[in-house]
Design a protein around this motif. Sequence first.
Motif, PDB file in Angstrom:
ATOM      1  N   CYS A  54       0.841  -1.188   0.000  1.00 17.13           N
ATOM      2  CA  CYS A  54       0.000   0.000   0.000  1.00 17.13           C
ATOM      3  C   CYS A  54       0.879   1.242   0.000  1.00 17.13           C
ATOM      4  N   LEU A  77      -6.725  -2.244  -4.424  1.00 18.72           N
ATOM      5  CA  LEU A  77      -6.917  -1.277  -3.348  1.00 18.72           C
ATOM      6  C   LEU A  77      -6.608  -1.907  -2.000  1.00 18.72           C
ATOM      7  N   CYS A  78      -6.036  -1.110  -1.131  1.00 24.76           N
ATOM      8  CA  CYS A  78      -5.672  -1.570   0.202  1.00 24.76           C
ATOM      9  C   CYS A  78      -6.942  -1.852   1.007  1.00 24.76           C
ATOM     10  N   PRO A  79      -7.022  -3.003   1.658  1.00 23.44           N
ATOM     11  CA  PRO A  79      -8.219  -3.315   2.454  1.00 23.44           C
ATOM     12  C   PRO A  79      -8.298  -2.485   3.733  1.00 23.44           C
ATOM     13  N   LYS A  80      -7.221  -1.862   4.101  1.00 27.26           N
ATOM     14  CA  LYS A  80      -7.207  -1.082   5.354  1.00 27.26           C
ATOM     15  C   LYS A  80      -7.570   0.386   5.129  1.00 27.26           C
ATOM     16  N   CYS A  81      -6.904   1.031   4.169  1.00 30.88           N
ATOM     17  CA  CYS A  81      -7.129   2.471   3.983  1.00 30.88           C
ATOM     18  C   CYS A  81      -7.675   2.820   2.601  1.00 30.88           C
ATOM     19  N   ASN A  82      -7.914   1.798   1.773  1.00 30.83           N
ATOM     20  CA  ASN A  82      -8.506   2.011   0.450  1.00 30.83           C
ATOM     21  C   ASN A  82      -7.627   2.793  -0.527  1.00 30.83           C
ATOM     22  N   SER A  83      -6.336   2.898  -0.220  1.00 33.26           N
ATOM     23  CA  SER A  83      -5.414   3.536  -1.156  1.00 33.26           C
ATOM     24  C   SER A  83      -4.928   2.500  -2.158  1.00 33.26           C
ATOM     25  N   ASN A  84      -4.147   2.955  -3.106  1.00 35.77           N
ATOM     26  CA  ASN A  84      -3.640   2.035  -4.125  1.00 35.77           C
ATOM     27  C   ASN A  84      -2.555   1.121  -3.557  1.00 35.77           C
TER      28      ASN A  84
END
Length: 104
Positions: A54, A77-84
């Motif tokens: 991430c 997408l990152c499952p924690k913060c939804n970033s790439n």
Amino acid sequence: MYLQIDSNILTIILIVFFSAILIYLLRFGLGYMMKRNRSELQDQPLKTITIASCINNDYMLEREFREGDFIGKIDGLCPKCNSNIVIEKIYVVPLTVKETKEKR
Ligand SMILES: [Zn+2]
């Protein structure tokens, strides 16, 4: 007359014999090289690993390499913060070494 035919046949036999040896050596050499390469590959099976993380560095993912992977590619997408999630590393490991090291 007889002698001439005999020497001609002898020459032909010699030529055939030498070309047979040459072909045999060439084929043997090539076969040996190919066999060696193949057995080396069989001795050491390789696995390509892709490491993606991430952009906020809170999530890391290690998975098998898939076709089309490259460093810098956005891999979901990152499952924690939804970033790439971006691919960071791609490397090859010998399967045998990895198996022996995997002691949890
Ligand atoms: Zn994240």
